[in-house]
Design a protein around this motif. Structure first.
Motif, PDB file in Angstrom:
ATOM      1  N   LYS A 140       0.833  -1.198   0.000  1.00 40.29           N
ATOM      2  CA  LYS A 140       0.000   0.000   0.000  1.00 40.29           C
ATOM      3  C   LYS A 140       0.871   1.252   0.000  1.00 40.29           C
ATOM      4  O   LYS A 140       1.893   1.302   0.674  1.00 40.29           O
ATOM      5  N   GLY A 141       0.414   2.236  -0.737  1.00 39.73           N
ATOM      6  CA  GLY A 141       1.061   3.533  -0.746  1.00 39.73           C
ATOM      7  C   GLY A 141       0.149   4.558  -0.102  1.00 39.73           C
ATOM      8  O   GLY A 141      -0.886   4.214   0.480  1.00 39.73           O
ATOM      9  N   ASP A 142       0.519   5.801  -0.214  1.00 42.17           N
ATOM     10  CA  ASP A 142      -0.302   6.877   0.319  1.00 42.17           C
ATOM     11  C   ASP A 142      -1.513   7.098  -0.580  1.00 42.17           C
ATOM     12  O   ASP A 142      -1.392   7.092  -1.808  1.00 42.17           O
ATOM     13  N   SER A 143      -2.676   7.298   0.042  1.00 42.68           N
ATOM     14  CA  SER A 143      -3.892   7.523  -0.717  1.00 42.68           C
ATOM     15  C   SER A 143      -4.577   8.794  -0.246  1.00 42.68           C
ATOM     16  O   SER A 143      -5.046   8.860   0.889  1.00 42.68           O
ATOM     17  N   PRO A 144      -4.636   9.795  -1.112  1.00 41.78           N
ATOM     18  CA  PRO A 144      -5.316  11.033  -0.723  1.00 41.78           C
ATOM     19  C   PRO A 144      -6.840  10.909  -0.778  1.00 41.78           C
ATOM     20  O   PRO A 144      -7.547  11.803  -0.346  1.00 41.78           O
ATOM     21  N   ASN A 145      -7.350   9.804  -1.289  1.00 43.48           N
ATOM     22  CA  ASN A 145      -8.791   9.597  -1.461  1.00 43.48           C
ATOM     23  C   ASN A 145      -9.254   8.524  -0.483  1.00 43.48           C
ATOM     24  O   ASN A 145      -8.785   7.382  -0.536  1.00 43.48           O
ATOM     25  N   GLN A 146     -10.188   8.842   0.378  1.00 46.34           N
ATOM     26  CA  GLN A 146     -10.683   7.883   1.362  1.00 46.34           C
ATOM     27  C   GLN A 146     -11.463   6.731   0.737  1.00 46.34           C
ATOM     28  O   GLN A 146     -11.735   5.734   1.383  1.00 46.34           O
ATOM     29  N   HIS A 147     -11.820   6.854  -0.524  1.00 45.04           N
ATOM     30  CA  HIS A 147     -12.570   5.810  -1.214  1.00 45.04           C
ATOM     31  C   HIS A 147     -11.675   4.933  -2.087  1.00 45.04           C
ATOM     32  O   HIS A 147     -12.167   4.186  -2.930  1.00 45.04           O
ATOM     33  N   ALA A 148     -10.359   5.037  -1.880  1.00 40.96           N
ATOM     34  CA  ALA A 148      -9.418   4.301  -2.717  1.00 40.96           C
ATOM     35  C   ALA A 148      -8.264   3.755  -1.892  1.00 40.96           C
ATOM     36  O   ALA A 148      -7.943   4.268  -0.836  1.00 40.96           O
ATOM     37  N   VAL A 149      -7.666   2.690  -2.424  1.00 36.60           N
ATOM     38  CA  VAL A 149      -6.419   2.148  -1.890  1.00 36.60           C
ATOM     39  C   VAL A 149      -5.416   2.209  -3.039  1.00 36.60           C
ATOM     40  O   VAL A 149      -5.671   1.670  -4.119  1.00 36.60           O
ATOM     41  N   VAL A 150      -4.310   2.875  -2.794  1.00 38.90           N
ATOM     42  CA  VAL A 150      -3.264   3.042  -3.801  1.00 38.90           C
ATOM     43  C   VAL A 150      -2.119   2.100  -3.459  1.00 38.90           C
ATOM     44  O   VAL A 150      -1.763   1.937  -2.296  1.00 38.90           O
ATOM     45  N   PHE A 151      -1.530   1.492  -4.485  1.00 39.87           N
ATOM     46  CA  PHE A 151      -0.414   0.568  -4.300  1.00 39.87           C
ATOM     47  C   PHE A 151       0.850   1.158  -4.906  1.00 39.87           C
ATOM     48  O   PHE A 151       0.803   1.837  -5.932  1.00 39.87           O
TER      49      PHE A 151
ATOM     50  N   SER B 212       4.115   4.755 -12.304  1.00 40.88           N
ATOM     51  CA  SER B 212       2.689   4.861 -12.561  1.00 40.88           C
ATOM     52  C   SER B 212       1.929   4.407 -11.308  1.00 40.88           C
ATOM     53  O   SER B 212       2.497   3.781 -10.425  1.00 40.88           O
ATOM     54  N   ILE B 213       0.668   4.732 -11.232  1.00 39.89           N
ATOM     55  CA  ILE B 213      -0.127   4.434 -10.044  1.00 39.89           C
ATOM     56  C   ILE B 213      -1.171   3.377 -10.368  1.00 39.89           C
ATOM     57  O   ILE B 213      -1.871   3.460 -11.388  1.00 39.89           O
ATOM     58  N   PHE B 214      -1.278   2.370  -9.495  1.00 40.44           N
ATOM     59  CA  PHE B 214      -2.350   1.383  -9.560  1.00 40.44           C
ATOM     60  C   PHE B 214      -3.161   1.509  -8.282  1.00 40.44           C
ATOM     61  O   PHE B 214      -2.597   1.590  -7.188  1.00 40.44           O
ATOM     62  N   ALA B 215      -4.480   1.550  -8.431  1.00 38.57           N
ATOM     63  CA  ALA B 215      -5.346   1.687  -7.268  1.00 38.57           C
ATOM     64  C   ALA B 215      -6.620   0.877  -7.461  1.00 38.57           C
ATOM     65  O   ALA B 215      -6.989   0.506  -8.581  1.00 38.57           O
ATOM     66  N   ILE B 216      -7.277   0.606  -6.347  1.00 39.85           N
ATOM     67  CA  ILE B 216      -8.640   0.086  -6.362  1.00 39.85           C
ATOM     68  C   ILE B 216      -9.490   1.140  -5.665  1.00 39.85           C
ATOM     69  O   ILE B 216      -8.990   1.897  -4.838  1.00 39.85           O
ATOM     70  N   ARG B 217     -10.751   1.202  -6.026  1.00 35.39           N
ATOM     71  CA  ARG B 217     -11.610   2.214  -5.420  1.00 35.39           C
ATOM     72  C   ARG B 217     -13.046   1.723  -5.331  1.00 35.39           C
ATOM     73  O   ARG B 217     -13.424   0.779  -6.022  1.00 35.39           O
ATOM     74  N   THR B 218     -13.825   2.382  -4.475  1.00 32.26           N
ATOM     75  CA  THR B 218     -15.243   2.062  -4.392  1.00 32.26           C
ATOM     76  C   THR B 218     -15.888   2.429  -5.724  1.00 32.26           C
ATOM     77  O   THR B 218     -15.415   3.327  -6.436  1.00 32.26           O
ATOM     78  N   PRO B 219     -16.945   1.753  -6.087  1.00 27.02           N
ATOM     79  CA  PRO B 219     -17.540   1.962  -7.410  1.00 27.02           C
ATOM     80  C   PRO B 219     -18.147   3.348  -7.616  1.00 27.02           C
ATOM     81  O   PRO B 219     -18.728   3.922  -6.704  1.00 27.02           O
ATOM     82  N   LEU B 220     -17.992   3.836  -8.821  1.00 28.84           N
ATOM     83  CA  LEU B 220     -18.652   5.066  -9.253  1.00 28.84           C
ATOM     84  C   LEU B 220     -19.926   4.744 -10.024  1.00 28.84           C
ATOM     85  O   LEU B 220     -20.708   5.628 -10.346  1.00 28.84           O
ATOM     86  N   ILE B 221     -20.079   3.451 -10.345  1.00 28.90           N
ATOM     87  CA  ILE B 221     -21.268   2.960 -11.047  1.00 28.90           C
ATOM     88  C   ILE B 221     -21.789   1.743 -10.293  1.00 28.90           C
ATOM     89  O   ILE B 221     -21.101   1.196  -9.438  1.00 28.90           O
ATOM     90  N   ASP B 222     -22.989   1.298 -10.634  1.00 28.13           N
ATOM     91  CA  ASP B 222     -23.562   0.101 -10.026  1.00 28.13           C
ATOM     92  C   ASP B 222     -22.950  -1.127 -10.699  1.00 28.13           C
ATOM     93  O   ASP B 222     -23.300  -1.476 -11.817  1.00 28.13           O
ATOM     94  N   LEU B 223     -22.018  -1.766 -10.010  1.00 29.26           N
ATOM     95  CA  LEU B 223     -21.314  -2.919 -10.584  1.00 29.26           C
ATOM     96  C   LEU B 223     -22.140  -4.199 -10.570  1.00 29.26           C
ATOM     97  O   LEU B 223     -21.762  -5.186 -11.190  1.00 29.26           O
ATOM     98  N   SER B 224     -23.268  -4.206  -9.892  1.00 29.89           N
ATOM     99  CA  SER B 224     -24.076  -5.430  -9.818  1.00 29.89           C
ATOM    100  C   SER B 224     -24.642  -5.831 -11.172  1.00 29.89           C
ATOM    101  O   SER B 224     -25.020  -6.984 -11.375  1.00 29.89           O
ATOM    102  N   HIS B 225     -24.707  -4.905 -12.117  1.00 26.64           N
ATOM    103  CA  HIS B 225     -25.243  -5.205 -13.445  1.00 26.64           C
ATOM    104  C   HIS B 225     -24.153  -5.441 -14.487  1.00 26.64           C
ATOM    105  O   HIS B 225     -24.452  -5.649 -15.654  1.00 26.64           O
ATOM    106  N   VAL B 226     -22.908  -5.405 -14.068  1.00 26.06           N
ATOM    107  CA  VAL B 226     -21.791  -5.601 -14.989  1.00 26.06           C
ATOM    108  C   VAL B 226     -21.386  -7.069 -14.938  1.00 26.06           C
ATOM    109  O   VAL B 226     -20.925  -7.555 -13.911  1.00 26.06           O
ATOM    110  N   GLU B 227     -21.598  -7.777 -16.052  1.00 24.78           N
ATOM    111  CA  GLU B 227     -21.329  -9.218 -16.066  1.00 24.78           C
ATOM    112  C   GLU B 227     -19.843  -9.545 -16.186  1.00 24.78           C
ATOM    113  O   GLU B 227     -19.346 -10.438 -15.522  1.00 24.78           O
TER     114      GLU B 227
END
Length: 120
Positions: free
Chosen positions: A30-41, A47-62
């Motif tokens: 893990k690296g520093d993350s300025p966004n509380q809705h994300a984890v930065v590695f 370059s930056i790789f991160a995961i974040r909470t959804p900005l869209i409804d992922l339940s409909h994405v197959e």
């Protein structure tokens, strides 16, 4: 004009579960993350790789990430592959020789296909 890849982020359903997968299972740091809705590695390439909470409804994405190929370089692809097999991570394509050394494709907790490549 010169361009460089700067930032890649995956939207994930359960950020805590995905953070555990990428740190404890994959070995990312893990690296520093300025966004509380994300984890930065951290990455060595800058370059930056991160995961974040959804900005869209992922339940409909197959099929998340369809059409995108995300590759991570590691020092020893075979070693990581064997570790992931032991941890029962879903492997979509077993380890083999490719254009950039040894590679394999795994499935992360959200169903994204992640390619790992490196030396053996």
């Amino acid at each position: 004009m010169q361009t460089n890849l700067d930032f890649v982020s995956l939207q994930v359903v359960d950020i805590n579960k995905s953070a555990i997968f990428y740190t404890d299972v994959m070995g990312f740091k893990k690296g520093d993350s300025p966004n509380q809705h994300a984890v930065v590695f951290e990455t060595e390439a800058g370059s930056i790789f991160a995961i974040r909470t959804p900005l869209i409804d992922l339940s409909h994405v197959e099929l998340k990430g369809a059409g995108i190929s995300l590759w991570f370089k590691v020092a020893n692809a075979d070693k990581l592959y064997n570790k992931l097999i032991e941890k029962e991570v879903t492997i979509l394509k077993p380890i083999q020789d490719g254009p950039f050394g040894r590679f394999f494709v795994l499935k992360d907790p959200d169903g994204y296909a992640i390619t790992i490549h490196g030396e053996s």
